[in-house]
Design an enzyme around this catalytic site. Structure first.
Site, PDB file in Angstrom:
ATOM      1  N   ASP A 190       0.885  -1.163   0.000  1.00  0.00           N
ATOM      2  CA  ASP A 190       0.000   0.000   0.000  1.00  0.00           C
ATOM      3  C   ASP A 190       0.924   1.214   0.000  1.00  0.00           C
ATOM      4  O   ASP A 190       1.613   1.484   0.987  1.00  0.00           O
ATOM      5  CB  ASP A 190      -0.887  -0.004   1.246  1.00  0.00           C
ATOM      6  N   LYS A 238      -3.277  15.724  -8.340  1.00  0.00           N
ATOM      7  CA  LYS A 238      -2.558  15.615  -9.615  1.00  0.00           C
ATOM      8  C   LYS A 238      -1.786  16.892  -9.936  1.00  0.00           C
ATOM      9  O   LYS A 238      -0.730  16.845 -10.574  1.00  0.00           O
ATOM     10  CB  LYS A 238      -3.535  15.264 -10.746  1.00  0.00           C
ATOM     11  N   TYR A 255      -8.939  14.893  -6.364  1.00  0.00           N
ATOM     12  CA  TYR A 255      -8.056  14.284  -7.383  1.00  0.00           C
ATOM     13  C   TYR A 255      -7.274  15.351  -8.149  1.00  0.00           C
ATOM     14  O   TYR A 255      -6.071  15.226  -8.390  1.00  0.00           O
ATOM     15  CB  TYR A 255      -8.948  13.469  -8.317  1.00  0.00           C
ATOM     16  N   SER A 304      -2.307  14.144 -14.441  1.00  0.00           N
ATOM     17  CA  SER A 304      -3.565  14.007 -15.189  1.00  0.00           C
ATOM     18  C   SER A 304      -3.961  15.371 -15.735  1.00  0.00           C
ATOM     19  O   SER A 304      -3.603  16.410 -15.155  1.00  0.00           O
ATOM     20  CB  SER A 304      -4.673  13.509 -14.254  1.00  0.00           C
TER      21      SER A 304
HETATM   22  P1  NAP Z   1      -6.871   1.629 -12.387  1.00  0.00           P
HETATM   23  O1  NAP Z   1      -7.207   0.755 -13.534  1.00  0.00           O
HETATM   24  O2  NAP Z   1      -7.879   1.896 -11.339  1.00  0.00           O
HETATM   25  O3  NAP Z   1      -5.528   1.057 -11.730  1.00  0.00           O
HETATM   26  C1  NAP Z   1      -4.979   1.641 -10.562  1.00  0.00           C
HETATM   27  C2  NAP Z   1      -4.157   0.602  -9.826  1.00  0.00           C
HETATM   28  O4  NAP Z   1      -3.616   1.226  -8.650  1.00  0.00           O
HETATM   29  C3  NAP Z   1      -5.016  -0.572  -9.346  1.00  0.00           C
HETATM   30  O5  NAP Z   1      -4.379  -1.787  -9.645  1.00  0.00           O
HETATM   31  C4  NAP Z   1      -5.126  -0.334  -7.845  1.00  0.00           C
HETATM   32  O6  NAP Z   1      -5.207  -1.499  -7.075  1.00  0.00           O
HETATM   33  C5  NAP Z   1      -3.789   0.351  -7.563  1.00  0.00           C
HETATM   34  N1  NAP Z   1      -3.816   1.046  -6.280  1.00  0.00           N
HETATM   35  C6  NAP Z   1      -4.803   1.814  -5.765  1.00  0.00           C
HETATM   36  N2  NAP Z   1      -4.467   2.244  -4.543  1.00  0.00           N
HETATM   37  C7  NAP Z   1      -3.242   1.732  -4.267  1.00  0.00           C
HETATM   38  C8  NAP Z   1      -2.383   1.809  -3.144  1.00  0.00           C
HETATM   39  N3  NAP Z   1      -2.705   2.488  -2.044  1.00  0.00           N
HETATM   40  N4  NAP Z   1      -1.192   1.161  -3.208  1.00  0.00           N
HETATM   41  C9  NAP Z   1      -0.853   0.441  -4.286  1.00  0.00           C
HETATM   42  N5  NAP Z   1      -1.628   0.333  -5.375  1.00  0.00           N
HETATM   43  C10 NAP Z   1      -2.817   0.964  -5.369  1.00  0.00           C
HETATM   44  O7  NAP Z   1      -6.398   3.086 -12.878  1.00  0.00           O
HETATM   45  P2  NAP Z   1      -5.674   3.602 -14.221  1.00  0.00           P
HETATM   46  O8  NAP Z   1      -6.719   4.243 -15.052  1.00  0.00           O
HETATM   47  O9  NAP Z   1      -4.790   2.554 -14.796  1.00  0.00           O
HETATM   48  O10 NAP Z   1      -4.803   4.776 -13.588  1.00  0.00           O
HETATM   49  C11 NAP Z   1      -3.405   4.684 -13.327  1.00  0.00           C
HETATM   50  C12 NAP Z   1      -2.877   6.075 -12.980  1.00  0.00           C
HETATM   51  O11 NAP Z   1      -3.122   6.964 -14.070  1.00  0.00           O
HETATM   52  C13 NAP Z   1      -3.546   6.697 -11.759  1.00  0.00           C
HETATM   53  O12 NAP Z   1      -2.603   7.458 -11.028  1.00  0.00           O
HETATM   54  C14 NAP Z   1      -4.588   7.617 -12.379  1.00  0.00           C
HETATM   55  O13 NAP Z   1      -4.930   8.650 -11.514  1.00  0.00           O
HETATM   56  C15 NAP Z   1      -3.839   8.094 -13.601  1.00  0.00           C
HETATM   57  N6  NAP Z   1      -4.670   8.613 -14.683  1.00  0.00           N
HETATM   58  C16 NAP Z   1      -5.620   7.833 -15.289  1.00  0.00           C
HETATM   59  C17 NAP Z   1      -6.372   8.376 -16.327  1.00  0.00           C
HETATM   60  C18 NAP Z   1      -7.436   7.576 -17.050  1.00  0.00           C
HETATM   61  O14 NAP Z   1      -8.155   8.171 -17.870  1.00  0.00           O
HETATM   62  N7  NAP Z   1      -7.571   6.287 -16.817  1.00  0.00           N
HETATM   63  C19 NAP Z   1      -6.156   9.692 -16.733  1.00  0.00           C
HETATM   64  C20 NAP Z   1      -5.193  10.446 -16.112  1.00  0.00           C
HETATM   65  C21 NAP Z   1      -4.436   9.892 -15.091  1.00  0.00           C
HETATM   66  P3  NAP Z   1      -6.649  -2.164  -6.687  1.00  0.00           P
HETATM   67  O15 NAP Z   1      -7.167  -2.715  -7.955  1.00  0.00           O
HETATM   68  O16 NAP Z   1      -6.321  -3.218  -5.681  1.00  0.00           O
HETATM   69  O17 NAP Z   1      -7.466  -1.035  -6.138  1.00  0.00           O
END
Ligand code: NAP
Length: 259
Positions: A66, A161, A157, A145
């Site tokens: 975590d 970010k 958020y 982001s």
């Molecule tokens: P996602 O599919 O929700 O994946 C996030 C991963 O982070 C999950 O495997 C989650 O684990 C893990 N996680 C959450 N809390 C954690 C913690 N305390 N310690 C360790 N791992 C943890 O999200 P994503 O879309 O791939 O996003 C990845 C990153 O890109 C994030 O920082 C997000 O804010 C950023 N981002 C995403 C987008 C988008 O459009 N998708 C856009 C801009 C930025 P669990 O499954 O166990 O919860």
């Protein structure tokens, strides 16, 4: 097998059991890196690591952590150093959303988002830079982001970010002298479980929501995790050795003011 771009490099990607983090760990592995798949759940981290190791014929280890808890992060960094032999690259990717308008936002929604994105990036970076400073080599990439520029319903958020962008610039100034590059990638809409969840919360089917969002993006489509992974890998490669303290948007168009 010949030398690849990241042959001999040891890479930690947080939150990499799925989504953007997973695609990033895969992209590094494809180019020869040994990778640590760090995520909350031990079993999913291990399963992803096993798939990566088998597909790319490289070392991949799954580690439960975590990122918002100091002891957990210290133990993770220690385990990575022992199992992979060190840390050359850190990608601070782990993330959560707890969206709500300010008048409905609970203390816990604020604290969780700050804890994972900001405290998480701080703890992981502090642990990883010890190895990087010692070896006079390192690459750190923080995942910001487009929400950093402001997004209705995301004050927590968006603040986190935007905070990561200041974190990136200050760290670049502190760590540059140790041959450590620190940059950030700021993705726009990327199709992952995180955005599928957002679609459902707003009352849309994910596919319809994707199509709707694609119409607002100059390049005419939403992003996929590999769009982000490619850029992260470039910024963490030696080709980008003179790029430091930058935030690069990966959002299919220039960012314009919305709302
Ligand atoms: P996602 O599919 O929700 O994946 C996030 C991963 O982070 C999950 O495997 C989650 O684990 C893990 N996680 C959450 N809390 C954690 C913690 N305390 N310690 C360790 N791992 C943890 O999200 P994503 O879309 O791939 O996003 C990845 C990153 O890109 C994030 O920082 C997000 O804010 C950023 N981002 C995403 C987008 C988008 O459009 N998708 C856009 C801009 C930025 P669990 O499954 O166990 O919860």
């Amino acid at each position: 097998m010949g030398e690849k771009r990241f042959s001999g490099r040891r890479v930690v990607v947080t939150g990499s059991a799925r989504g953007i983090g997973r695609a990033t760990a895969e992209r590094f592995a494809e180019d020869g890196a040994a990778v640590a798949v760090v995520d909350l759940d031990a079993a999913t981290a291990a399963a992803t690591a096993a798939e990566i190791a088998a597909t790319y014929e490289t070392q991949a280890v799954g580690i439960a952590c975590d990122v918002s808890v100091r002891e957990s992060v210290e133990a993770m960094a220690e385990e990575v150093a022992q199992r992979l032999g060190g840390i050359d690259v850190l990608v601070n990717n782990a993330g959560v959303t707890r969206d709500n308008l300010i008048h409905k936002m609970e203390d816990e929604d604020w604290d969780l988002v700050m804890g994972v994105h900001l405290r998480g990036a701080f703890l992981c970076t502090r642990a990883a830079q010890r190895h990087m400073v010692r070896q006079n080599y390192g690459k750190i990439c923080n995942i910001s982001s487009t929400s950093a520029l402001g997004n209705r319903g995301q004050v927590n958020y968006s603040t986190a970010k935007a905070g990561l962008q200041g974190f990136t610039r200050s760290l670049a100034l502190e760590l540059g002298r140790f041959n450590i590059n620190v940059n950030a990638v700021a993705p726009g809409f990327i199709d992952t479980e995180m955005t599928q969840l957002t679609a459902r919360r707003l009352g849309h089917e994910p596919e319809a929501y994707r199509q709707m969002r694609a119409k607002t993006i100059a390049i005419g489509r939403v992003g996929v995790p590999r769009d982000v992974a490619n850029l992260v890998c470039f910024l963490c490669s030696d080709e980008a050795g003179f790029v430091n303290g930058q935030v690069v948007y990966a959002s299919g168009g220039p960012e314009t003011r919305r709302g």
